[in-house]
Design a protein around this motif. Structure first.
Motif, mmCIF file in Angstrom:
data_model
loop_
_atom_site.group_PDB
_atom_site.id
_atom_site.type_symbol
_atom_site.label_atom_id
_atom_site.label_comp_id
_atom_site.label_asym_id
_atom_site.label_seq_id
_atom_site.Cartn_x
_atom_site.Cartn_y
_atom_site.Cartn_z
ATOM 1 N N CYS A 203 0.811 -1.224 0.000
ATOM 2 C CA CYS A 203 0.000 0.000 0.000
ATOM 3 C C CYS A 203 0.840 1.267 0.000
ATOM 4 C CB CYS A 203 -0.924 -0.002 1.215
ATOM 5 S SG CYS A 203 -0.079 -0.260 2.803
ATOM 6 N N CYS A 209 -4.361 4.452 0.463
ATOM 7 C CA CYS A 209 -5.246 4.177 1.596
ATOM 8 C C CYS A 209 -6.335 5.230 1.756
ATOM 9 C CB CYS A 209 -4.432 4.076 2.890
ATOM 10 S SG CYS A 209 -3.278 2.674 2.888
ATOM 11 N N CYS A 215 -0.819 3.599 5.546
ATOM 12 C CA CYS A 215 -0.254 2.304 5.177
ATOM 13 C C CYS A 215 0.595 1.790 6.330
ATOM 14 C CB CYS A 215 0.588 2.449 3.906
ATOM 15 S SG CYS A 215 1.389 0.912 3.382
ATOM 16 N N CYS A 222 -3.756 -1.257 4.585
ATOM 17 C CA CYS A 222 -4.274 0.054 4.972
ATOM 18 C C CYS A 222 -5.045 -0.044 6.279
ATOM 19 C CB CYS A 222 -5.195 0.606 3.879
ATOM 20 S SG CYS A 222 -4.356 1.032 2.337
#
Length: 733
Positions: A203, A209, A215, A222
């Motif tokens: 992520c 996110c 992240c 996330c």
């Protein structure tokens, strides 16, 4: 490291081989020729391939003419300087290959953030793909000594140099791969091995996110920041960002310390602030959602090493970064005890005063408002009759508007149902309502218990009730019922200008004649406020969301909650509480708290440029044709005689080149750095209405609207909003 940018060199590939080669200029003169391992020039120039891999051209006296390090492709070699000039918003950048075997220009680019120089960005086309976060100049190294040097900030350019420490025998380089990964690679003896890679998998890609999500670099998933929950309402992992569990109340909020965080993007960078001053700035500003205090002591800089970062609005691209991160102080609702890291110096007496004084102020203000709108001295009649009262504040005439019963307003808005909401802002929501006689109105319901809401209410009652101009919104009445404070305006069905101007699907409804009419209407409305009304009034928050449109798309300036009255011979005033919207604020107001009619002129100039281009002042630079911001774009295209390139594509078939050129010229006059150089609105109206009115040549601006906010006086306490987030933002009535 070689790239385009050396047009006078021909047959460059011969340099790398055994064949001799020559280079000539357009007149056939020999500039240089290859001889064995060195290249010599006809005028004493020499081309050298240095040990580190830098290909340079220099004169016999060692004056360097050109070097490949200034024109990198996808690779950073030792001694390369990664620089950005944050004064003019330029930066050296890497360009990735198109494919693993295709060295033509790909879709990924890497450079320092040209606005601050404190971050490294990877762009995919025109969108951010990865962000390093705040780089404090710490060495990026491993046990073998691969590192970046100390960051140097000379007050204009910030740079760092890649070195290999003491391990000169160890081969290494940084590479921006064709798939967007930035890698540090070392030579194993047989192949290049990646030692570091970003964003890699998971992520870590920019904003993956969503708002208020972060992240978790350890689990590579996330999560929501503390005090937030997934916006989609499902599960523990957000897919569309996060939303607050409890709305902020400003005065009752507290700050939570989040350790080991990579700072979010879109921060306001405040120089010369101590930790206590940084904390106080954010605490006082109800639009401040978070702050951080990062010690950049490893930067060799012209200013102090301490840096204050402030956020307003959403937090984007956060990361739990472990030891590489720092403390982020997040604003949350509720009366929990403040984090010790945020506030551990308040004495018991200080807390009592901090609570008691606002309460006393609120009570006194409520009594004053009660006397204004409820108490019935001689000459005042309430309910459905005209409300008349002797002069309020600075006004010397009777106020004339209706006092409407709360029950009537509740019925008109369906008990303030969410389906009736037209917009919302820092002081409350705006609802559409239909009165008993069938008249449609817009009802501004101010937030309960807000000191600023009370000030906003009194300001609009005192100011707008007596303003009569076709380009100003009309206040029809007010209501105070217990702790409810309501303002009733005329309803304008087309809502606000920003809903058309910045909406791709609707902006074509604003052809050039309509836009030019809006520009001139707003200018006349401001001229009335500054010059033709009974008192001089400074709006202080002019922007597209505060320009409402009637059925014929005629503009009406709204939202006078932040307006100020000038009396007598006053020319300017200063304040310790700066309110409004960054980007639209004049430099002297945002940085020193000084405002005048010329502050509104600056805001009008920004608004004018937005209407012509169809772009926001806060638009990222890739949307303004790779210029640093909208002002920079307007100035350069106007100076180069390319005004057509600045015009919104949605009006290409209807615009007048003469009118567009005039508008851009006037806009640049309005956004000049010096307030004394900006024209009065009466002059602006004359320039827009007549070709015969002379127009001075504008001075090149420093593009303040894009630059992150920096205070010029450490003793001034300023309360701010930033990046298009206004204390009074209301979508539309």
């Amino acid at each position: 490291m070689l790239s385009e940018g050396l047009p006078t060199i021909s047959r460059l590939l011969h340099i790398c081989g055994a064949l001799p080669s020559t280079s000539t200029d357009s007149k056939g003169r020999v500039l240089w020729r290859t001889t064995n391992n060195i290249t010599t020039g006809g005028d004493g120039a020499v081309a050298l391939l240095l040990e580190a891999g830098n290909f340079v051209l220099q004169l016999r006296n060692f004056t360097q003419i050109w070097q490949s390090y200034d024109h990198p492709t996808d690779t950073i070699l030792p001694s390369f300087k990664l620089w950005a000039n944050y004064k003019v918003h330029t930066a050296v950048r890497l360009v990735a290959w198109k494919g693993p075997q295709d060295p033509s220009t790909g879709m990924f680019f890497l450079s320092r953030d040209p606005g601050t120089g404190l971050q490294v960005l990877t762009l995919r086309g025109r969108s951010k793909y990865w962000r390093s976060g705040l780089w404090n100049g710490a060495e990026a190294s491993d046990k073998n000594g691969f590192m970046w040097s100390q960051i140097v900030d000379d007050g204009e350019t910030i740079y760092s140099t890649y070195n290999t420490g003491n391990s000169s025998a160890r081969r290494s380089h940084w590479k921006l791969d064709y798939n967007g990964d930035l890698m540090l690679r070392i030579w194993s003896g047989q192949s290049w091995m990646p030692l570091f890679k970003r964003p890699d998998s998971g992520c870590r890609r920019y904003g993956s996110c969503g708002p208020f999500g972060y992240c978790d670099m350890f689990d590579k998933i996330c999560r929501c920041l503390d005090g937030f929950q997934p916006a989609d309402g499902f599960g523990a992992i957000p897919s569309r960002g996060c939303v607050r569990k409890e709305n902020l109340t400003c005065r009752g909020d507290h700050f939570l310390t989040l350790p080991e965080m990579k700072v979010p993007d879109k921060f306001v960078y405040v120089r010369n602030r101590s930790f206590e001053e940084c904390t106080a700035d954010c605490e006082r500003d109800c639009s401040c959602t978070a702050y951080a205090y990062t010690n950049l002591s490893s930067i060799v800089a012209t200013g102090g090493p301490s840096r204050c970062l402030i956020w307003t609005g959403e937090l984007v691209d956060s990361e739990k970064a472990g030891m590489l991160g720092g403390n982020l102080y997040l604003r949350l609702a509720g009366s929990q005890e403040r984090s010790p890291a945020v506030n551990n110096t308040k004495s018991g007496v200080g807390v009592v005063f901090k609570i008691a004084l606002p309460v006393i102020f609120v009570l006194l203000t409520l009594i004053c408002i009660y006397l204004v709108c409820i108490w019935k001295p001689k000459g005042i009649q309430v309910k459905n009759e005209t409300l008349k009262r002797p002069a309020l504040e600075h006004l010397d005439q009777n106020l004339e508007f209706r006092s409407i019963r709360f029950q009537d307003i509740a019925t008109a808005t369906n008990s303030f149902h969410d389906t009736n909401v037209l917009g919302k802002g820092g002081f409350g929501k705006v609802y559409k309502g239909t009165l008993e006689d069938g008249k449609e109105v817009a009802v501004k319901r101010l937030s309960k218990g807000s000191d600023q809401g009370i000030e906003h209410f009194r300001n609009e009652v005192v100011l707008i009730a007596k303003l009569q101009h076709k380009n100003l919104v009309r206040l029809l009445g007010c209501c105070i019922h217990e702790d409810e404070k309501l303002l009733i305006y005329e309803y304008l069905p087309n809502k606000s200008l920003d809903q058309f101007l910045f909406d791709i699907a609707r902006k074509s409804m604003l052809d050039w004649p309509k836009r030019f009419n809006i520009i001139k209407g707003v200018a006349r409305g401001l001229m009335y406020l500054h010059q033709d009304s009974r008192t001089t009034i400074i709006h202080r928050d002019l922007k597209p969301s505060n320009i409402l449109l009637d059925v014929q798309m005629n503009p009406k300036i709204s939202d006078f909650g932040m307006a100020r009255i000038f009396g007598g011979n006053e020319q300017q005033e200063s304040t310790r509480r700066v309110v409004g919207t960054y980007g639209y604020m004049s430099p002297e107001y945002a940085m020193e708290g000084i405002f005048s009619v010329k502050s509104d002129t600056y805001s009008f100039g920004i608004l004018l440029l937005e209407i012509v281009s169809g772009l926001k002042i806060s638009s990222p630079h890739h949307l303004v044709m790779d210029f640093s911001n909208l002002i920079s774009c307007a100035w350069n295209l106007w100076a180069d005689g390319k005004v057509k390139d600045f015009v919104d594509a949605a009006v290409m078939e209807s615009y007048s080149l003469d009118e567009v050129s005039k508008c851009i010229h006037v806009g640049l006059l309005c956004v000049q750095d010096s307030s004394s150089a900006r024209p009065h609105m009466s002059s602006v109206v004359s320039m827009l209405d007549s070709e015969a009115t002379p127009r001075a040549a504008p001075k090149q601006p420093t593009y303040f609207a894009q630059i992150n906010y920096e205070t010029s006086d450490a003793t001034e306490d300023l309360e701010n909003s930033a990046n298009g987030v206004s204390l009074t933002a209301l979508e539309g009535r």
